[in-house]
Design a protein around this motif. Structure first.
Motif, PDB file in Angstrom:
ATOM      1  N   VAL A   1       0.856  -1.189   0.000  1.00  0.00           N
ATOM      2  CA  VAL A   1       0.000   0.000   0.000  1.00  0.00           C
ATOM      3  C   VAL A   1       0.888   1.234   0.000  1.00  0.00           C
ATOM      4  CG1 VAL A   1      -1.939  -1.101   1.188  1.00  0.00           C
ATOM      5  CG2 VAL A   1      -0.135  -0.011   2.528  1.00  0.00           C
ATOM      6  N   MET A   2       0.307   2.358  -0.336  1.00  0.00           N
ATOM      7  CA  MET A   2       1.001   3.634  -0.277  1.00  0.00           C
ATOM      8  C   MET A   2       1.032   4.123   1.162  1.00  0.00           C
ATOM      9  SD  MET A   2       1.819   4.192  -3.410  1.00  0.00           S
ATOM     10  CE  MET A   2       2.178   5.952  -3.510  1.00  0.00           C
ATOM     11  N   PRO A   3       1.895   5.108   1.464  1.00  0.00           N
ATOM     12  CA  PRO A   3       1.867   5.715   2.799  1.00  0.00           C
ATOM     13  C   PRO A   3       0.459   6.196   3.129  1.00  0.00           C
ATOM     14  CG  PRO A   3       3.800   6.453   1.611  1.00  0.00           C
ATOM     15  CD  PRO A   3       2.971   5.678   0.636  1.00  0.00           C
ATOM     16  N   GLY A   4      -0.016   5.831   4.310  1.00  0.00           N
ATOM     17  CA  GLY A   4      -1.387   6.141   4.683  1.00  0.00           C
ATOM     18  C   GLY A   4      -2.331   4.969   4.448  1.00  0.00           C
TER      19      GLY A   4
END
Length: 756
Positions: A168-171
């Motif tokens: 996943v992306m940051p966040g």
């Protein structure tokens, strides 16, 4: 592949504004295919000709599988990429669909298969040691763009419980991108393959997929699919992108892509997958489809069993050295459990059919609760629960009771015996029995060709064939026989049969287009396990009381009916009365007979009685299939060598065929050592006669062992191996005994020993 079909069906439903969970939505996958995709008159691909261009066109645009990477074990493992032009998912919904472990998000949709949440998690452990799997998807309406993530096994101590994680992306957001069209496949020359592309849908790539070393080749991959998908519901296209480009051939092969159709096991057996521009595709291996039987059980649901009869020359993926599976239990086309040749031969009692039928058990009609009780989580085994054991017992009973399979067994046994008898002479064996009458005790009482010294008499009639039956498309009458019409007493622990006559065709209950149904009053369905058989105008309903749903003294009024969509109303029998009585102490089943009460003709041509004895037929096996004067001959089976002695083929009902390896190394060595043609023929006759005697004794011993073991079901998987091993041992010694013992041991040699 299961979820790919679901996705395509859901896309077409949603594109029409249909709520897939509503009562107005299709209630089965087959209804969904007819309504949403193409009217196949019952939702079955089997209803189409294999040359129909729709099959190829739809698969290429909607359901494709690409194979890349390694082609052999030394190169590593291949990658599989699955592409569907289906529903697709919004990136924000990945966690509830592709990445969920227990959401059960399709449970309330009646026309889909993947309700058990096995799609994402089930494949990971086969994706190499690192579990890499790429997911790319875009919802069919284009909302949200393309989402993607990469799954893997979390690095760390391999002795700890494994954890699957995804990128996943940051966040915590699933990464996404915009693109009008994706081209998921490239050739070995790293050129884009334009034959498959998506504007929406889903791509899933499994890296280093452990499909098994036997299935690394393209043919092997398709063979593996043949055994695991009885039907695909919708057509697939399989692309091997590992091939060397062949510009002279044109089309996909010029690009290095071998494209093949895949429509499931049943379609392959009955219709072939041959296309005009394909090489190496076999013709259909099946000769027809038979209705075996159907059962319903209050705690389980409905199960329908059919069989595809096969030609003598099996396709490679079904030959015994490649696959032992012959019975395939499937839910909506996906195989959940397999049973073997030994199960058909020993447990069900059809030894002549173990390589002449594929039995398809359609368990799609099981209740949701029963699905969870019957199948193990791996979808490869049966749970040892009460429901699991009861399900298997009902399947076995339904197969055993089938007149369709019994008739096929008789016909095939008769054909095999006739082939073996074309050039056979038993004169030498007759002389042997005249010298030693004790040998007659090992011979069968059927197919009399050997005269027992103390008896005489004639032979029986019959040829193993049944008169052909041609029924009506829809029934015009249904009449209970006299016994059933007077009522039936059913012990709590036993099965009793309602028999009726009708005029409908044999395939009525299982034909793909407008199949018929048996109509029973709810009072019967709710209280009994019901097994249905229809053959040659005879409808048999086997009733077994179901658990605590009945008690002694219950009386149920009921009637049987037949109905299909072509009839304005069911055709019913007269009512009858079913009475529940106390448990029966002994109900040993009798051997089946013909419907008119007369003994069924034996496969070899005689009825039960006969004062003479039958010698098992003999066939010679030669490496190249060349003829041998005076004998029926066949080519070596695959995997045979000069060290093999032969094999014993069990045809059931006491009939066997001895297949003796003429090109056995020991036989040929003794034969070549003789001077003159006559001496060589004498050696050969000694070899053949000696092998028949030794195998006769072995088979007699084996039958005794099976009788002592109560049927020998535990031996069923290994009987052919035992027989082949016995023949191999006999071939290595029989001529040494026949040729040398008379010279070494005689009266004078024994007297010399006594004198010493």
């Amino acid at each position: 592949m299961t979820n790919m079909v679901d996705a395509v069906l859901l896309k077409h439903a949603l594109a029409r504004g249909m709520d897939p969970k509503s009562p107005s939505a299709p209630q089965t996958m087959y209804e969904a295919v007819d309504l949403l995709i193409k009217n196949l008159r019952g939702g079955k691909l089997i209803n189409l000709d294999h040359r129909d261009p729709w099959l190829r066109d739809f698969a290429q645009k909607n359901l494709a599988i690409g194979i890349t990477g390694a082609k052999s074990k030394s190169e590593g493992l291949p990658c599989y990429t699955f592409v569907d032009n289906g529903e697709g998912q919004h990136p924000d919904n990945f966690e509830n669909t592709f990445l969920s472990l227990s959401a059960g998000n399709k449970k309330s949709i009646p026309f889909v298969q993947g309700k058990f949440n096995m799609g994402s998690s089930g494949v990971l452990r086969y994706c190499g040691r690192r579990w890499y799997k790429l997911i790319v998807s875009r919802r069919f309406d284009g909302e949200g763009g393309w989402g993607w993530t990469l799954m893997r096994r979390r690095p760390g101590d391999r002795d700890r419980m494994p954890v699957a994680e995804y990128f996943v992306m940051p966040g915590g957001e699933i990464p996404r991108f915009e693109a009008p069209t994706l081209y998921p496949f490239h050739t070995v020359e790293r050129k884009r393959y334009d034959g498959v592309h998506l504007t929406t849908g889903t791509i899933i790539k499994l890296f280093d997929y452990q499909v098994g070393s036997r299935f690394l080749s393209f043919k092997g991959a398709r063979d593996a699919l043949n055994e695991n998908l009885a039907e695909t519901i919708l057509p697939f296209r399989i692309l091997d992108l590992r091939q060397k480009p062949e510009p002279k051939r044109g089309g996909d092969r010029a690009l290095g892509v071998d494209a093949r159709p895949f429509y499931g096991m049943e379609f392959l057996l009955l219709n072939s997958h041959r296309e005009e521009d394909l090489e190496g595709e076999d013709d259909a291996a099946g000769t027809g489809k038979l209705f075996v039987g159907r059962f319903t059980e209050p705690n389980l649901g409905e199960v329908t069993i059919s069989a595809v009869s096969l030609k003598r020359d099996l396709p490679g993926w079904l030959r015994p050295q490649n696959s032992n599976s012959r019975v395939f239990h499937a839910v909506n086309g996906q195989v959940q459990y397999k049973q073997s040749r030994g199960y058909i031969s020993q447990t069900c009692g059809f030894p002549a059919l173990k390589d002449r039928v594929v039995i398809l058990v359609d368990a799609s009609g099981l209740s949701f609760a029963a699905h969870n009780e019957v199948w193990k989580g791996d979808r490869e085994h049966i749970s040892n629960t009460q429901d699991g054991e009861h399900y298997l017992d009902l399947v076995t009973r339904t197969i055993r009771e089938s007149d369709a399979l019994r008739d096929l067994q008789v016909r095939i046994a008769y054909e095999e015996l006739e082939r073996a008898a074309q050039a056979e002479s038993n004169a030498l064996f007759q002389k042997l029995v005249d010298k030693d009458p004790t040998l007659a005790g090992l011979l069968s009482s059927r197919d009399p060709s050997i005269r027992v010294p103390s008896g005489g008499g004639g032979d029986g009639g019959g040829n193993g064939e049944r008169a052909s039956y041609s029924g009506e498309y829809s029934p015009t009458f249904l009449t209970l026989d006299d016994r059933s019409g007077r009522g039936l007493e059913v012990p709590l622990n036993r099965t009793r049969i309602l028999n009726a006559t009708t005029d409908v065709e044999n395939g009525y209950l299982q034909r793909p287009d407008n199949p018929g149904r048996v109509v029973l009053d709810d009072a019967l369905r709710e209280r009994f396990s019901v097994r249905e058989h229809l053959r040659d105008g005879r409808l048999s309903i086997h009733l077994t009381p179901s658990g605590d749903r009945v008690q002694i003294g219950d009386v149920v009024q009921g009637r049987i009916g037949l109905v299909d969509e072509g009839l304005p109303e069911p055709v019913f029998s007269s009512p009858t009365e079913i009475r529940i009585v106390a448990e029966a102490a002994d109900d040993t089943p009798k051997k089946p007979s013909t419907t008119d009460g007369q003994p069924r003709p034996r496969a070899g041509g005689a009825t039960e009685a006969g004062p003479t004895r039958g010698l098992p037929r003999c066939v010679l096996l030669t490496k190249d299939g060349r003829s041998v004067d005076g004998h029926a001959v066949e080519r070596w089976p695959e995997g045979f060598s000069e060290h093999d002695g032969g094999e014993i083929v069990d045809l059931g009902d006491g009939e066997v065929i001895y297949k003796i390896n003429y090109d056995n190394a020991y036989h040929l060595r003794y034969r070549l050592s003789q001077r003159g043609a006559v001496a060589r023929e004498v050696v050969t006759e000694k070899y053949i006669l000696g092998m028949r005697i030794m195998l006769l004794g072995y088979e007699h011993s084996l039958r005794s062992l099976r009788d002592q073991a109560g049927g020998g079901e535990g031996l069923g998987e290994f009987l052919d191996d035992f027989r082949r091993m016995a023949a191999r041992g006999a071939a290595s010694t029989v001529l040494a005994v026949a040729e040398n013992l008379p010279k070494i041991v005689d009266a004078s040699s024994i007297q010399e020993v006594d004198a010493e």
